[in-house]
Motif scaffolding. Structure first.
Motif, mmCIF file in Angstrom:
data_model
loop_
_atom_site.group_PDB
_atom_site.id
_atom_site.type_symbol
_atom_site.label_atom_id
_atom_site.label_comp_id
_atom_site.label_asym_id
_atom_site.label_seq_id
_atom_site.Cartn_x
_atom_site.Cartn_y
_atom_site.Cartn_z
ATOM 1 N N ALA A 14 72.321 62.928 33.547
ATOM 2 C CA ALA A 14 73.625 63.286 34.131
ATOM 3 C C ALA A 14 74.410 64.172 33.164
ATOM 4 O O ALA A 14 75.004 65.174 33.575
ATOM 5 C CB ALA A 14 74.420 62.039 34.478
ATOM 6 N N VAL A 15 74.399 63.818 31.892
ATOM 7 C CA VAL A 15 75.114 64.613 30.889
ATOM 8 C C VAL A 15 74.535 66.020 30.816
ATOM 9 O O VAL A 15 75.272 67.009 30.771
ATOM 10 C CB VAL A 15 75.079 63.922 29.505
ATOM 11 N N GLU A 16 73.203 66.132 30.808
ATOM 12 C CA GLU A 16 72.564 67.445 30.757
ATOM 13 C C GLU A 16 72.994 68.312 31.937
ATOM 14 O O GLU A 16 73.203 69.517 31.803
ATOM 15 C CB GLU A 16 71.039 67.304 30.737
ATOM 16 N N LYS B 239 76.520 57.299 21.980
ATOM 17 C CA LYS B 239 77.283 56.175 21.412
ATOM 18 C C LYS B 239 78.682 56.074 22.026
ATOM 19 O O LYS B 239 79.349 55.063 21.872
ATOM 20 C CB LYS B 239 77.376 56.316 19.900
ATOM 21 N N THR B 240 79.138 57.130 22.712
ATOM 22 C CA THR B 240 80.487 57.134 23.301
ATOM 23 C C THR B 240 80.460 56.861 24.807
ATOM 24 O O THR B 240 81.483 56.992 25.465
ATOM 25 C CB THR B 240 81.186 58.485 23.061
ATOM 26 N N TRP B 241 79.305 56.511 25.351
ATOM 27 C CA TRP B 241 79.172 56.431 26.799
ATOM 28 C C TRP B 241 79.624 55.110 27.418
ATOM 29 O O TRP B 241 79.604 54.975 28.644
ATOM 30 C CB TRP B 241 77.731 56.714 27.220
ATOM 31 N N ASP B 242 80.040 54.135 26.625
ATOM 32 C CA ASP B 242 80.437 52.842 27.202
ATOM 33 C C ASP B 242 81.542 52.980 28.239
ATOM 34 O O ASP B 242 81.572 52.228 29.211
ATOM 35 C CB ASP B 242 80.889 51.872 26.111
ATOM 36 N N ASP B 243 82.444 53.909 28.020
ATOM 37 C CA ASP B 243 83.588 54.084 28.921
ATOM 38 C C ASP B 243 83.542 55.412 29.668
ATOM 39 O O ASP B 243 84.568 55.946 30.078
ATOM 40 C CB ASP B 243 84.900 53.954 28.143
ATOM 41 N N LYS B 244 82.333 55.946 29.839
ATOM 42 C CA LYS B 244 82.125 57.184 30.598
ATOM 43 C C LYS B 244 81.156 56.888 31.734
ATOM 44 O O LYS B 244 80.167 56.183 31.554
ATOM 45 C CB LYS B 244 81.561 58.285 29.694
ATOM 46 N N PHE B 245 81.445 57.455 32.889
ATOM 47 C CA PHE B 245 80.652 57.169 34.079
ATOM 48 C C PHE B 245 80.389 58.449 34.857
ATOM 49 O O PHE B 245 81.257 59.313 34.956
ATOM 50 C CB PHE B 245 81.392 56.176 34.984
ATOM 51 N N ALA B 246 79.193 58.542 35.411
ATOM 52 C CA ALA B 246 78.887 59.628 36.330
ATOM 53 C C ALA B 246 79.389 59.219 37.706
ATOM 54 O O ALA B 246 79.463 58.025 38.031
ATOM 55 C CB ALA B 246 77.380 59.878 36.373
ATOM 56 N N VAL B 247 79.721 60.197 38.522
ATOM 57 C CA VAL B 247 80.090 59.954 39.907
ATOM 58 C C VAL B 247 78.979 60.538 40.771
ATOM 59 O O VAL B 247 78.612 61.705 40.599
ATOM 60 C CB VAL B 247 81.442 60.602 40.276
ATOM 61 N N GLU B 248 78.467 59.710 41.667
ATOM 62 C CA GLU B 248 77.416 60.164 42.573
ATOM 63 C C GLU B 248 77.934 60.173 44.000
ATOM 64 O O GLU B 248 78.803 59.374 44.361
ATOM 65 C CB GLU B 248 76.191 59.244 42.484
ATOM 66 N N VAL C 238 78.138 64.349 41.111
ATOM 67 C CA VAL C 238 79.190 65.257 41.578
ATOM 68 C C VAL C 238 80.444 65.196 40.717
ATOM 69 O O VAL C 238 81.429 65.852 41.013
ATOM 70 C CB VAL C 238 79.547 64.985 43.066
ATOM 71 N N GLY C 239 80.393 64.402 39.644
ATOM 72 C CA GLY C 239 81.553 64.315 38.781
ATOM 73 C C GLY C 239 81.358 63.284 37.695
ATOM 74 O O GLY C 239 80.281 62.704 37.550
ATOM 75 N N PHE C 240 82.433 63.076 36.950
ATOM 76 C CA PHE C 240 82.423 62.054 35.898
ATOM 77 C C PHE C 240 83.840 61.549 35.670
ATOM 78 O O PHE C 240 84.821 62.210 36.027
ATOM 79 C CB PHE C 240 81.826 62.600 34.595
#
Length: 150
Positions: free
Chosen positions: A11-13, A43-52, A59-61
């Motif tokens: 998702a990040v890519e 390491k910073t992804w605990d509070d980051k989410f992809a939107v599907e 389609v977002g984050f």
């Protein structure tokens, strides 16, 4: 229509390749090297989410920081989805997710002053302007608006 899922490397890519048309290219993830480095660091992804969307396409984050008295929200929508009237539903989905996940219903966000399109979406879902400030980003100082929803 939208669901938040844990952020993944794929998702990040995808997200870092998104390109917005001017003047919104200001929001390209790699426009600021420091913000880019943090976004791609797992390491910073605990509070980051992809939107599907319903078909599982990214389609977002959303990013959430719950360290203050309000959840600070960051977000981005796939460029070709912006301006299509989906903003209020997108933002509401993220806020509902955060309210449940963090047991808080007070939200804050910052948006570039020029971004009237986003500001009108945030106002439509209950955010109000609390201050205007300058922030160093993308190689310069830019005016931002801090908005809050209680």
């Amino acid at each position: 229509m939208f669901s938040l899922v844990p952020l993944t490397e794929s998702a990040v890519e995808e997200i870092v390749e998104w390109r917005y048309d001017p003047p919104y290219h200001f929001y390209d993830v790699d426009a600021d090297p420091e913000e880019y480095a943090e976004f791609v660091d797992s390491k910073t992804w605990d509070d980051k989410f992809a939107v599907e969307d319903d078909s599982g396409d990214v389609v977002g984050f959303f990013t959430f920081d719950s360290s203050g008295d309000a959840i600070t929200v960051g977000l981005g929508m796939r460029p070709e989805w912006t301006g299509e009237g989906l903003g209020a539903e997108f933002v509401t989905t993220g806020l509902e997710f955060a309210a449940a996940a963090y047991d808080c219903d007070r939200f804050e966000l910052a948006v570039a002053s020029f971004n009237e399109r986003a500001r009108s979406v945030y106002e439509a879902v209950g955010f109000e302007t609390v201050e205007t400030f300058e922030q160093e980003t993308n190689g310069g100082a830019y005016e931002f608006v801090r908005m809050r929803r209680d």
